[in-house]
Write an enzyme that holds these catalytic residues in place. Sequence first.
Site, PDB file in Angstrom:
ATOM      1  N   ASP A  73       0.836  -1.206   0.000  1.00 56.53           N
ATOM      2  CA  ASP A  73       0.000   0.000   0.000  1.00 56.53           C
ATOM      3  C   ASP A  73       0.870   1.255   0.000  1.00 56.53           C
ATOM      4  OD1 ASP A  73      -2.090   1.944   0.697  1.00 56.53           O
ATOM      5  OD2 ASP A  73      -3.270   0.177   1.230  1.00 56.53           O
ATOM      6  N   SER A  81      -6.922   4.176  -1.754  1.00 55.00           N
ATOM      7  CA  SER A  81      -7.085   2.737  -1.510  1.00 55.00           C
ATOM      8  C   SER A  81      -8.467   2.223  -1.868  1.00 55.00           C
ATOM      9  CB  SER A  81      -6.831   2.425  -0.037  1.00 55.00           C
ATOM     10  OG  SER A  81      -5.472   2.588   0.257  1.00 55.00           O
ATOM     11  N   HIS A 141     -12.195  11.308   0.198  1.00 52.51           N
ATOM     12  CA  HIS A 141     -13.390  10.996   1.004  1.00 52.51           C
ATOM     13  C   HIS A 141     -14.525  11.974   0.710  1.00 52.51           C
ATOM     14  CE1 HIS A 141     -11.437   8.116   3.832  1.00 52.51           C
ATOM     15  NE2 HIS A 141     -10.358   8.805   3.503  1.00 52.51           N
ATOM     16  N   ARG A 184      -4.152  15.392   5.182  1.00 57.67           N
ATOM     17  CA  ARG A 184      -3.723  14.017   4.895  1.00 57.67           C
ATOM     18  C   ARG A 184      -3.922  13.710   3.405  1.00 57.67           C
ATOM     19  NH1 ARG A 184      -2.921   9.475   8.244  1.00 57.67           N
ATOM     20  NH2 ARG A 184      -3.657   7.495   7.401  1.00 57.67           N
ATOM     21  N   ASP A 185      -5.001  14.237   2.839  1.00 60.99           N
ATOM     22  CA  ASP A 185      -5.197  14.121   1.387  1.00 60.99           C
ATOM     23  C   ASP A 185      -4.850  15.436   0.698  1.00 60.99           C
ATOM     24  OD1 ASP A 185      -6.180  11.530   1.739  1.00 60.99           O
ATOM     25  OD2 ASP A 185      -8.207  12.251   2.080  1.00 60.99           O
ATOM     26  N   ARG A 224      -8.980  15.163  11.469  1.00 62.54           N
ATOM     27  CA  ARG A 224      -9.641  13.924  11.042  1.00 62.54           C
ATOM     28  C   ARG A 224      -9.053  12.672  11.665  1.00 62.54           C
ATOM     29  NH1 ARG A 224      -7.821  12.432   5.013  1.00 62.54           N
ATOM     30  NH2 ARG A 224      -8.280  10.389   5.862  1.00 62.54           N
ATOM     31  N   ARG A 259     -11.584   4.087  11.230  1.00 59.04           N
ATOM     32  CA  ARG A 259     -12.080   3.063  10.297  1.00 59.04           C
ATOM     33  C   ARG A 259     -11.770   1.670  10.820  1.00 59.04           C
ATOM     34  NH1 ARG A 259      -8.168   4.188   5.237  1.00 59.04           N
ATOM     35  NH2 ARG A 259      -6.184   3.819   6.236  1.00 59.04           N
ATOM     36  N   ARG A 279     -16.850   8.416   0.594  1.00 58.11           N
ATOM     37  CA  ARG A 279     -16.149   7.147   0.813  1.00 58.11           C
ATOM     38  C   ARG A 279     -16.564   6.529   2.149  1.00 58.11           C
ATOM     39  NH1 ARG A 279      -9.599   6.025   0.339  1.00 58.11           N
ATOM     40  NH2 ARG A 279      -9.452   4.871   2.296  1.00 58.11           N
ATOM     41  N   GLY A 280     -16.657   5.211   2.161  1.00 57.56           N
ATOM     42  CA  GLY A 280     -17.308   4.543   3.277  1.00 57.56           C
ATOM     43  C   GLY A 280     -16.458   4.167   4.476  1.00 57.56           C
ATOM     44  N   ASP A 281     -15.171   3.802   4.276  1.00 56.17           N
ATOM     45  CA  ASP A 281     -14.447   3.177   5.396  1.00 56.17           C
ATOM     46  C   ASP A 281     -14.471   4.015   6.665  1.00 56.17           C
ATOM     47  OD1 ASP A 281     -12.748   4.996   4.101  1.00 56.17           O
ATOM     48  OD2 ASP A 281     -10.928   3.805   4.354  1.00 56.17           O
ATOM     49  N   ARG A 282     -14.264   5.308   6.507  1.00 56.79           N
ATOM     50  CA  ARG A 282     -14.209   6.178   7.682  1.00 56.79           C
ATOM     51  C   ARG A 282     -15.555   6.840   7.973  1.00 56.79           C
ATOM     52  NH1 ARG A 282      -8.981   6.694   9.424  1.00 56.79           N
ATOM     53  NH2 ARG A 282      -7.285   6.370   7.931  1.00 56.79           N
ATOM     54  N   LYS A 322      -5.871  -1.658   7.364  1.00 61.05           N
ATOM     55  CA  LYS A 322      -6.117  -1.928   5.945  1.00 61.05           C
ATOM     56  C   LYS A 322      -6.955  -3.197   5.752  1.00 61.05           C
ATOM     57  CE  LYS A 322      -3.646   1.514   4.371  1.00 61.05           C
ATOM     58  NZ  LYS A 322      -4.099   2.538   3.416  1.00 61.05           N
ATOM     59  N   ASP A 373       1.934   3.319   2.980  1.00 60.15           N
ATOM     60  CA  ASP A 373       0.865   4.317   3.024  1.00 60.15           C
ATOM     61  C   ASP A 373       0.707   4.950   4.397  1.00 60.15           C
ATOM     62  OD1 ASP A 373      -1.473   5.622   1.729  1.00 60.15           O
ATOM     63  OD2 ASP A 373      -2.468   4.647   3.421  1.00 60.15           O
ATOM     64  N   HIS A 383       1.697   8.755   5.192  1.00 54.47           N
ATOM     65  CA  HIS A 383       0.748   9.803   5.590  1.00 54.47           C
ATOM     66  C   HIS A 383       1.237  10.629   6.779  1.00 54.47           C
ATOM     67  CE1 HIS A 383      -2.693   9.240   3.012  1.00 54.47           C
ATOM     68  NE2 HIS A 383      -2.804   7.954   3.295  1.00 54.47           N
ATOM     69  N   ASP A 391      -1.505  -0.171  -4.600  1.00 54.27           N
ATOM     70  CA  ASP A 391      -2.800   0.419  -4.961  1.00 54.27           C
ATOM     71  C   ASP A 391      -2.682   1.880  -5.381  1.00 54.27           C
ATOM     72  OD1 ASP A 391      -2.041   1.033  -2.365  1.00 54.27           O
ATOM     73  OD2 ASP A 391      -4.084   1.017  -1.570  1.00 54.27           O
ATOM     74  N   HIS A 392      -1.618   2.536  -4.964  1.00 55.33           N
ATOM     75  CA  HIS A 392      -1.361   3.938  -5.313  1.00 55.33           C
ATOM     76  C   HIS A 392      -0.034   4.309  -4.685  1.00 55.33           C
ATOM     77  CE1 HIS A 392      -2.245   4.974  -1.180  1.00 55.33           C
ATOM     78  NE2 HIS A 392      -3.348   4.247  -1.268  1.00 55.33           N
ATOM     79  N   HIS A 394      -1.281  11.078  -0.985  1.00 57.34           N
ATOM     80  CA  HIS A 394      -0.895  10.114  -2.026  1.00 57.34           C
ATOM     81  C   HIS A 394      -0.253  10.842  -3.212  1.00 57.34           C
ATOM     82  CE1 HIS A 394      -4.356   7.309  -0.514  1.00 57.34           C
ATOM     83  NE2 HIS A 394      -3.378   7.425   0.358  1.00 57.34           N
TER      84      HIS A 394
HETATM   85  C1  3PG Z   1      -7.031   7.841   4.671  1.00 57.69           C
HETATM   86  O1  3PG Z   1      -8.237   7.629   4.806  1.00 57.69           O
HETATM   87  O2  3PG Z   1      -6.181   7.441   5.493  1.00 57.69           O
HETATM   88  C2  3PG Z   1      -6.584   8.670   3.491  1.00 57.69           C
HETATM   89  O3  3PG Z   1      -7.524   9.673   3.242  1.00 57.69           O
HETATM   90  C3  3PG Z   1      -6.495   7.847   2.257  1.00 57.69           C
HETATM   91  O4  3PG Z   1      -5.669   6.743   2.437  1.00 57.69           O
HETATM   92  P1  3PG Z   1      -6.002   5.329   1.789  1.00 57.69           P
HETATM   93  O5  3PG Z   1      -6.773   5.587   0.528  1.00 57.69           O
HETATM   94  O6  3PG Z   1      -4.643   4.773   1.496  1.00 57.69           O
HETATM   95  O7  3PG Z   1      -6.758   4.527   2.770  1.00 57.69           O
HETATM   96 CO    CO Z   2      -3.414   6.389   2.112  1.00 59.05          CO
END
Ligand code: 3PG
Ligand code: CO
Length: 546
Positions: free
Chosen positions: A22, A73, A133, A163-164, A199, A206, A277-280, A352, A420, A424, A461-462, A491
């Site tokens: 990652d 990601s 996000h 962070r982004d 954040r 997440r 975006r969903g994870d967070r 992750k 990653d 960050h 992934d990036h 990223h």
């Molecule tokens: C994060 O949520 O940590 C960043 O905004 C993006 O990082 P990720 O896409 O590698 O999870």
């Molecule tokens: Co990242």
Amino acid sequence: MKLTKSSCFPACPGPVVTIVLDGVGISPREDGDAVKAARTPNLDRYMASYPMTKLLAHGTAVGMPSDEDMGNSEVGHNAFGAGRVFAQGAKLVAESISSGHLWQGQAWHDVIATAKQGGTLHFLGLFSDGNVHSHIDHLKAMIEQAKQAGVAKVRLHILLDGRDVGETSALDYVDPFEAYLDGLRSTDFDVAIASGGGRMQITMDRYEADWSMVKRGWDIHVLGLGRQFASAHEAIETFRNETNVIDQDLPGFVIAKDGKPLGTIVDGDAVVFFNFRGDRAIEISRAFIEEQFSPFERGPLPKVTYAGMMQYDGDTKLPPRFLVEPPTIDRTLGEYLAKNGISQYAISETQKFGHVTYFWNGNRSGKFDEASETYVEIPSDVVPFEQRPWMKCAEITDALIAAVRSGKYQYLRVNYANGDMVGHTGNFEAAVTAMQGLDLQLARLIPVILEMNGTAIITADHGNADEMYELDKKGNVTRNAEGRTKAKTSHTLNPVPFVLISRENPGYQLRQDLPKAGLSNVAATILNLLGFDAPEAYDPSLIEAQ
Ligand code: 3PG
Ligand code: CO
């Protein structure tokens, strides 16, 4: 969903393993590149002695609105898992706003109706134009639309990014935004920032890595409990003077007048969580929605009309009310394999874990087949990762080696978070250490895969650790008055490696005629390695028979 056996590609006699590093991209430059600066003799050797190509991992190649958009990601793992490129959240929301579709949906109607019955309309989310996000333009469009619809009171709860986007760019967003709000405010439209914070301190945890972040966010946004300031600008400046942290880590704050918070969240209000975006977004959404809720003490749950920008989980249908339909990512690699009797194993550490399960499977949190799929989560440390740049890469490798040796799984995938998560932090030395830790793990893992007659794919992934210094518009490293470089925490736009490692001449070679190959070409390649033809709709495989 029956796959056909390939007439060109025999099934690999051992396991096929996808190793996602990652945040490890390939930068064209040297300075600030922690991937190049690290001593990684094993990765270097694999890249030099096995077939290798570069894959596009940003912009339109992964379903983002433009090629100015970096990868991330979510879109990266979606592309790996789906074998095709879908228009992603960033694009779908922008389109839904520009076509006006968003305002016609039931969810927006519910939100506006609630606010017009006297409730406050709250917008909560990541406050930047990172487009990973969320995007601040989406927020502005909704505020303007709410005003036009006759909503009287709007409150904003802003999560500072860093962070982004640039690590200390919060005021570049807050100051013009306050001027923008001044322009919108009128006798019958009361709009103001009510709370906020970094954040990585509040709200946007997440994969249940640290629920205390969400509790801190709840206290700040909902209950108005926290250190009070007259404005977001004042809060940011004060914290910056008192601490040495970058935006993502700034503490939470409450905006108050005469000791009274400007916008707590109470019965009869409407809340829009504007991240796509969903994870967070899942944990805070659960806190607003679930009647029975145990992760932390919320106090009485306010009865609000809650809407997410999107539905964040296609399996649990969370949240039930959402403004824009998510991409319908169907017929994923994981589903094909599950339905064709191929046993699968997915592993990562907490930070992750959902990337190789939930994102990989098209934003679904469940499995396709309990019996043939094993998902393993190694608990992440809850510390700033520059303090533990090796993270859990050794523990992940221990478990993965055991899984490879067990002979139980034909297809395995792993995400190593180091490049990653440490990237960050903006800490160059830590990112170098992260890469070196990873390299040791590759030296343990790859020989075992080869011993089992398997095939390993090393990819990413990036990018992230490949550019640790902020660059100006001309691509030069930014330096402050003392000549010090500025850390880049986000990223990159760089391509990522794709290395194909197998024991002896396997009878196939990398195709040379796919100059625009990207992450979405990996799924078809994996199917070929497993001895199947890829489905027609998938993007082409990266290999051809010799
Ligand atoms: C994060 O949520 O940590 C960043 O905004 C993006 O990082 P990720 O896409 O590698 O999870
Ligand atoms: Co990242």
